[in-house]
Enzyme design. Structure first.
Site, PDB file in Angstrom:
ATOM      1  CG  ASP A   1      -1.773  -1.196   1.366  1.00 32.06           C
ATOM      2  OD1 ASP A   1      -2.124  -1.764   0.322  1.00 32.06           O
ATOM      3  OD2 ASP A   1      -2.111  -1.576   2.500  1.00 32.06           O
TER       4      ASP A   1
ATOM      5  NE  ARG B   1     -19.646  -4.035 -22.111  1.00 38.14           N
ATOM      6  CZ  ARG B   1     -19.549  -5.330 -22.377  1.00 38.14           C
ATOM      7  NH1 ARG B   1     -18.393  -5.942 -22.295  1.00 38.14           N
ATOM      8  NH2 ARG B   1     -20.617  -6.008 -22.710  1.00 38.14           N
TER       9      ARG B   1
ATOM     10  CG  MET C   1      -6.002  -4.619  -2.709  1.00 41.27           C
ATOM     11  SD  MET C   1      -4.967  -5.974  -2.095  1.00 41.27           S
ATOM     12  CE  MET C   1      -6.193  -7.248  -1.864  1.00 41.27           C
ATOM     13  N   GLY C   2      -5.116  -0.861  -1.105  1.00 45.74           N
ATOM     14  CA  GLY C   2      -4.424   0.279  -0.500  1.00 45.74           C
ATOM     15  C   GLY C   2      -5.009   0.755   0.811  1.00 45.74           C
ATOM     16  NE  ARG C   3      -6.072  -3.113   5.546  1.00 44.58           N
ATOM     17  CZ  ARG C   3      -5.214  -4.051   5.907  1.00 44.58           C
ATOM     18  NH1 ARG C   3      -3.960  -3.740   6.153  1.00 44.58           N
ATOM     19  NH2 ARG C   3      -5.615  -5.302   6.049  1.00 44.58           N
TER      20      ARG C   3
ATOM     21  CD  GLU D   1      -8.444  -2.284  -0.325  1.00 41.68           C
ATOM     22  OE1 GLU D   1      -8.868  -3.383  -0.744  1.00 41.68           O
ATOM     23  OE2 GLU D   1      -7.494  -2.190   0.486  1.00 41.68           O
TER      24      GLU D   1
ATOM     25  NE  ARG E   1     -19.685  -6.403 -18.439  1.00 43.26           N
ATOM     26  CZ  ARG E   1     -20.875  -6.110 -18.964  1.00 43.26           C
ATOM     27  NH1 ARG E   1     -21.452  -4.967 -18.637  1.00 43.26           N
ATOM     28  NH2 ARG E   1     -21.457  -6.929 -19.807  1.00 43.26           N
TER      29      ARG E   1
ATOM     30  CG  HIS F   1      -5.562 -11.283  -2.488  1.00 44.89           C
ATOM     31  ND1 HIS F   1      -6.916 -11.230  -2.336  1.00 44.89           N
ATOM     32  CD2 HIS F   1      -5.026 -11.024  -1.282  1.00 44.89           C
ATOM     33  CE1 HIS F   1      -7.190 -10.955  -1.060  1.00 44.89           C
ATOM     34  NE2 HIS F   1      -6.064 -10.825  -0.408  1.00 44.89           N
TER      35      HIS F   1
ATOM     36  NE  ARG G   1      -1.221  -9.594  -0.315  1.00 41.49           N
ATOM     37  CZ  ARG G   1      -2.147  -9.764   0.640  1.00 41.49           C
ATOM     38  NH1 ARG G   1      -2.882  -8.728   1.024  1.00 41.49           N
ATOM     39  NH2 ARG G   1      -2.317 -10.918   1.201  1.00 41.49           N
TER      40      ARG G   1
HETATM   41  O1  F6P Z   1      -2.223  -4.155   3.384  1.00 46.34           O
HETATM   42  C1  F6P Z   1      -2.137  -4.939   2.255  1.00 46.34           C
HETATM   43  C2  F6P Z   1      -3.503  -5.323   1.731  1.00 46.34           C
HETATM   44  O2  F6P Z   1      -3.302  -6.012   0.510  1.00 46.34           O
HETATM   45  C3  F6P Z   1      -4.499  -4.169   1.578  1.00 46.34           C
HETATM   46  O3  F6P Z   1      -4.275  -3.377   0.444  1.00 46.34           O
HETATM   47  C4  F6P Z   1      -5.799  -4.933   1.549  1.00 46.34           C
HETATM   48  O4  F6P Z   1      -6.879  -4.138   1.990  1.00 46.34           O
HETATM   49  C5  F6P Z   1      -5.550  -6.065   2.508  1.00 46.34           C
HETATM   50  O5  F6P Z   1      -4.138  -6.202   2.632  1.00 46.34           O
HETATM   51  C6  F6P Z   1      -6.129  -7.375   2.092  1.00 46.34           C
HETATM   52  O6  F6P Z   1      -5.840  -8.285   3.066  1.00 46.34           O
HETATM   53  P1  F6P Z   1      -6.092  -9.847   2.939  1.00 46.34           P
HETATM   54  O7  F6P Z   1      -4.920 -10.425   2.236  1.00 46.34           O
HETATM   55  O8  F6P Z   1      -6.195 -10.312   4.345  1.00 46.34           O
HETATM   56  O9  F6P Z   1      -7.353 -10.033   2.159  1.00 46.34           O
END
Ligand code: F6P
Length: 400
Positions: A172, A206, A213-215, A266, A316, A322, A325
């Site tokens: 993040d 579209r 992600m990123g909280r 998110e 869309r 994930h 990552r």
């Molecule tokens: O902090 C990393 C992160 O990938 C966030 O961006 C995301 O909200 C969260 O972890 C997702 O966590 P998990 O792997 O538990 O679903």
């Protein structure tokens, strides 16, 4: 030279492995990864192992983060010994990770540590277990590779004089003043996805909404949006007015754009709206599980287009999720990860307990682990809330 961190430990039971380490009279240091996996963890191990080899340390890896540490009998991973010599290019973390927090461990009815947060379960502060694991195995200290939650736990342990050093990891890129490994690969993944999605968006005319992600931090969204020249970037730091955003997108179409690209965090929220969660649960660190902002935005945008005569079925949404990552780290996270591993070992050698390695302004530095508590956010120097996009000025402005 005898390779310390290689093979002789294969096929040992957990008890035999622990006894072997206890009886090993050379220098020893522990390592764990906490929180979500991030590309670059294995490059970190590579750096730690190479420096350990040079300086004669045995590296003891705990399995699944603090989960492996806070047990009656520590749970260890032999992955660093069993693994092929070349780790830097591998994704994930081969020693496993979890969100177990030593100051708030959840136990099942038989007293076993639960990896997930469970408020119905018994809770225990097990910081003292960290100290006894270090002592019983004869470790000099513990290297923590983790994000804000893991390194905040590290701050508490350090305040108790438990010898730890930190390595900042975060896809993040949301905390501290220094580079957190994992963020470059995570943005690359999102950029790749938007680049691919463009061709189908264009083919069908579209709009494509991509949720990243990123909280609470919009860094991934901002950089993904800039790199893909998105029409709209929505971040958690700036509440957005849906009607204003829809008008920008509608005007683009009126001016001949066949499709729009919207990158949304998110954690992004509209004025008067609420965060979207993909689950009612919280993770082990108590964080809400975000997800769904993109789909919710796409639904409302579709309604706007339909109501205003732009047409049906022209939006869309897609989550990077994930995929951020997953897979091999890119070059930046391999190099920084590796150097962070080497640097963390230098902190161990210097006995700089309570510090963490960092990369800032082209320099590898040691800084107090507490600096992790500085939350890094997208500022209005960088973000233009009118355009819902990056600000078109960069001179003398902090950024990535
Ligand atoms: O902090 C990393 C992160 O990938 C966030 O961006 C995301 O909200 C969260 O972890 C997702 O966590 P998990 O792997 O538990 O679903």
């Amino acid at each position: 030279m005898k390779k310390i961190n290689s093979k002789p430990f294969n096929h040992l039971t957990d008890e035999e492995l622990i006894r072997f380490i206890q009886e090993y009279s050379g220098l020893k240091v522990g390592v764990l990864t906490g929180g979500g996996d991030a590309p670059g963890c294995n490059a970190v191990f590579q750096g730690i192992l190479d420096k350990a080899e040079e300086t004669g340390y045995l590296v003891v890896a705990f399995k699944d983060g603090f989960y492996g540490v806070v047990q009656e009998l520590p749970k260890l991973s032999d992955a660093l010994w069993d693994a092929p010599i070349d780790l830097s290019m591998r994704g994930g973390t081969i020693i496993g990770s979890s969100r177990v927090n030593p100051s708030k461990v959840f136990l099942d009815s038989e007293g076993r540590v639960i990896e997930k947060r469970d408020y119905a379960a018994k809770q225990e502060n097990r910081e003292a277990y960290v100290s006894s694991a270090i002592q019983s195995l004869g470790l000099e200290g513990l290297i923590l590779a983790g994000g804000d939650n893991t390194l905040s736990a590290g701050c508490k342990l350090s305040a108790l004089n438990i010898p730890v050093v930190g390595i900042p990891k975060s896809i993040d890129d949301d905390y501290g003043f220094v580079y957190a490994f994992g963020r470059h690969t995570s943005v690359d993944r999102a950029v790749g996805m938007v680049d691919y999605l463009r061709s189908t968006a264009e083919s069908h005319g579209r709009d494509i909404v991509v949720e990243v992600m990123g909280r609470k931090c919009g860094r991934i969204a901002l950089d993904t949006g800039i790199a893909t020249h998105a029409d709209i970037i929505l971040t958690p730091e700036f509440e957005f007015l849906s009607s204003a955003v829809f008008n920008i997108l509608g005007n683009n179409r009126k001016q001949g754009k066949r499709y729009n690209v919207i990158v949304i965090s998110e954690g992004a929220v509209s004025v008067g709206g609420e965060e979207e969660y993909s689950s009612k649960d919280s993770d082990g660190y108590g964080e809400k599980i975000l997800g769904g902002s993109g789909a919710a935005f796409a639904k409302k945008l579709s309604q706007f287009y339909r109501a205003n005569g732009f047409g049906d079925d022209i939006v869309r949404s897609q989550q990077v999720g994930h995929f951020h990552r997953s897979g091999n780290p890119n070059e930046a996270d391999r190099v920084r990860g590796y150097k962070y591993g080497v640097g963390a070992m230098e902190l161990v050698l210097n006995k700089e307990w309570g510090s963490m390695i960092g990369y800032m302004n082209g320099l590898y530095i040691s800084q107090p682990i507490e600096t992790i508590n500085h939350l890094k956010r997208v500022s209005d120097d960088e973000y233009d809330a009118q355009r819902c996009n990056t600000k078109l000025s960069v001179l003398h402005i902090n950024g990535s």
